[in-house]
Structure formats: C-alpha cells, structure tokens
Design a protein around this motif. Sequence first.
Motif, PDB file in Angstrom:
ATOM      1  N   ARG A   1      33.552  37.971  40.384  1.00 53.74           N
ATOM      2  CA  ARG A   1      32.533  36.930  40.175  1.00 53.74           C
ATOM      3  C   ARG A   1      32.151  36.265  41.486  1.00 53.74           C
ATOM      4  N   ALA A   2      33.135  35.939  42.314  1.00 52.61           N
ATOM      5  CA  ALA A   2      32.870  35.204  43.546  1.00 52.61           C
ATOM      6  C   ALA A   2      32.073  36.039  44.546  1.00 52.61           C
ATOM      7  N   LEU A   3      32.349  37.333  44.611  1.00 51.56           N
ATOM      8  CA  LEU A   3      31.732  38.183  45.626  1.00 51.56           C
ATOM      9  C   LEU A   3      30.715  39.162  45.048  1.00 51.56           C
ATOM     10  N   ARG A   4      30.410  38.989  43.744  1.00 47.91           N
ATOM     11  CA  ARG A   4      29.373  39.788  43.091  1.00 47.91           C
ATOM     12  C   ARG A   4      29.636  41.292  43.221  1.00 47.91           C
ATOM     13  N   LEU A   5      30.852  41.674  42.855  1.00 48.39           N
ATOM     14  CA  LEU A   5      31.254  43.069  42.869  1.00 48.39           C
ATOM     15  C   LEU A   5      31.515  43.532  41.446  1.00 48.39           C
ATOM     16  N   SER A   6      31.354  44.806  41.211  1.00 44.91           N
ATOM     17  CA  SER A   6      31.782  45.362  39.925  1.00 44.91           C
ATOM     18  C   SER A   6      33.278  45.630  39.994  1.00 44.91           C
ATOM     19  N   ARG A   7      33.914  45.725  38.834  1.00 44.74           N
ATOM     20  CA  ARG A   7      35.345  46.015  38.812  1.00 44.74           C
ATOM     21  C   ARG A   7      35.630  47.383  39.436  1.00 44.74           C
TER      22      ARG A   7
ATOM     23  N   GLN B   1      38.120  50.508  43.664  1.00 47.63           N
ATOM     24  CA  GLN B   1      38.017  51.583  44.647  1.00 47.63           C
ATOM     25  C   GLN B   1      38.419  51.092  46.028  1.00 47.63           C
ATOM     26  N   LEU B   2      37.973  49.880  46.392  1.00 42.92           N
ATOM     27  CA  LEU B   2      38.305  49.325  47.708  1.00 42.92           C
ATOM     28  C   LEU B   2      39.800  49.080  47.859  1.00 42.92           C
ATOM     29  N   PHE B   3      40.482  48.703  46.754  1.00 47.34           N
ATOM     30  CA  PHE B   3      41.892  48.354  46.833  1.00 47.34           C
ATOM     31  C   PHE B   3      42.817  49.474  46.365  1.00 47.34           C
TER      32      PHE B   3
END
Length: 351
Positions: free
Chosen positions: A238-244, A249-251
């Motif tokens: 929510r804070a960074l406007r990313l999809s789950r 994928q990034l983590f």
Amino acid sequence: MSLQTIPSTRFRTEALAPDEQFEAWRERISVIFNVAPLEESPAKGFLAEADAFHLGELVWVRTRFAGQRFLRTPQQLRSDWLDHYLVQYYRDGGYIGNAGGDEVRIRPGSVSVLDLARPVHTHATAAECISLVVPRDVMDALVTGTDTLHGTVLDPGSAGLLADHLASLEHRLPLLAETQAPYISRATCDLLAACLLPSLENRERARERVEALQLAKIRQFIDAELASPGLSADDVCRALRLSRSQLYQLFKPFGGVRKYIQARRLLRIHAALTDPRESRSIMALAERYGFSSHAHVTRAFRQHFGYCPSEARAHPVETLQRYRAGMTFEHAIAAGDDGPGFDDWVRTLRA
C-alpha cells in the motif's frame, strides 16, 4: 505457365462513401485492435489503407491511416485469444501510449514490439507503418526472455537495419513466387532476432536497475517501520504502490518479505543488546519489535545468530565477533550490505 505469387490482400477506404470509411477500417483492423477516432465523428471520411503478404510463418503488412486510438483491452484478450507479437516500423508518424503498464513513445523511424496477449492503449497520429505479425512460438524460438518484449523499442542502429529490410520487402514481395516465401520468412526471422537481442539485453539491464531502486526504497520503508507491530507485506504494498507479486519477486532472494522483516528486527535487537548504553530488558526489546513472548524472541534469535539473546547481552564483544565471523551472504544482505566486498573476495580467493 506463370508461377504463383505470394498470397496478398489490398484494402482502401477511398473507394467507399465518406460516412462508411471508418467503420470499414474498424472492421478490417478488428482482428488485432479495437480502434476509435480521435475526432468525435469521422462521418466526413477516414482515409486508411493496408497491403498484406502471407509469408507462411509471418504476415507482412503496410498500413497508412489517419489519427486514431488503438486498444487491446482485457475483455478483448479474453475473447479473441490472439497470441502473436506485432513488430512495427513507423515510417511516418507515431504514437504515445501504454503497453502493459509501461509508457511507450514512438517517433518516425522507430521500431517497437507489442505482445498482443497483453493490454495496449495508444494514441496514434496520422502515420504509415510496416508491421510483422509474428506467432508466439516463432518468437520464442528466435529469442529468450520474450516475457520482457512487450513495449520494447529497438535501439536506433538495430531499428534502422530492420526497417531497411522491411521497406525493401514492400518492393520485392509482389514479384516473388510463393515457393520463395519460407526462405524470405526465415531470413526475416534471423534478422529480427539479431536486431532484438541488443535491445532485450539493454532492457534487462534497465529492469535490474529499476528493481534495485525499488528494493532500496522498500528497505528504507521497512527500516523506518520496524517498531510498528502490524508491519506486513500488505503495508509495504500500500505504501509503495506495489502488487504482492512484485514485492514477493523482489524479496525472493531473502526468503520472502516476512523473513526479511524479522531478520531486520532481530538485527535491531542484537544491536541494542550489544550496546553498553542500552538498558531495556530483552522482553521490552522483543515487544517493541513485534515478538509475542520471551520464548518467541529467544527461539528466533538463536535460529538467526546461533546463540541466545542473553549471551549477546552478557558477552557483547565476543558475540559480535562470532556473528561477523559466521555471517553468510544472506545475512550480509539482511544487515544492509549490498554484497561481498574486497575483504570477502580476498578471503574466498582460490589460487
């Protein structure tokens, strides 16, 4: 007996009444795009034309048209199941728009690639372009990493090389025998692959840079919110406007975002316990960083560091040395290091 030439079609709106022209064009192009005029009413006429040649594996198309919007909506994707790529050389004119969430801007001389199984929304000026319709299995055989092709714009050198070839076909195809089509198709595919690969490599490097910046922002946000008991993946999204899916994928290299958050919290507790100026109890630190009980923090602390919190408090210098000596690459990343440094290289160097 004359040879059979390569199959072709020809379309012109100029032969129709002005108020019929746009609808005729809409019907002809609907196999690929939904279209809408830029003006409120095209009743005064809409000039468009298309010439196409079927090369077996590929379809070559030259189009000229007035300004309009081109769309492939999620509803259309579900209904037509079109699974091809569209490679377009804009000889004149261009468009601005969105391809799968990325902004694309095309000018005269540009060559772009659109994945027709993904959404597209563009505003095109009056233009002339030459296109290749390439089936997915053909493209997959040409280059790897086709999942990143949507919205690709070729570098100028590659674009010029491919554009020259596509333009030369305009003059040659009407004169060639149908039996030559497979050879022309194969030569075109080979050239397309040679022109796409540099752009794909550049796109992958750009994607990696974007992901590195995203990751840095996420890590900053997590560090600032570590003391928030309810900090979760949803909060980060929510804070960074990313999809789950983007976040996961990034983590993925860290074992997931939840594991990363816990590792950062444990590192905060470790730093506090080995600081002689810190007087808070282990339980007070545990509660501050979201651990529900003494047993919970002790178990997690021991799993992460190899010793319990009370040892870190009782022997701060020794435990710090043990931690640093046993730090894996994954621990280093979680601790905020970008990766192995000069000392790591020297330590692991093989003669």
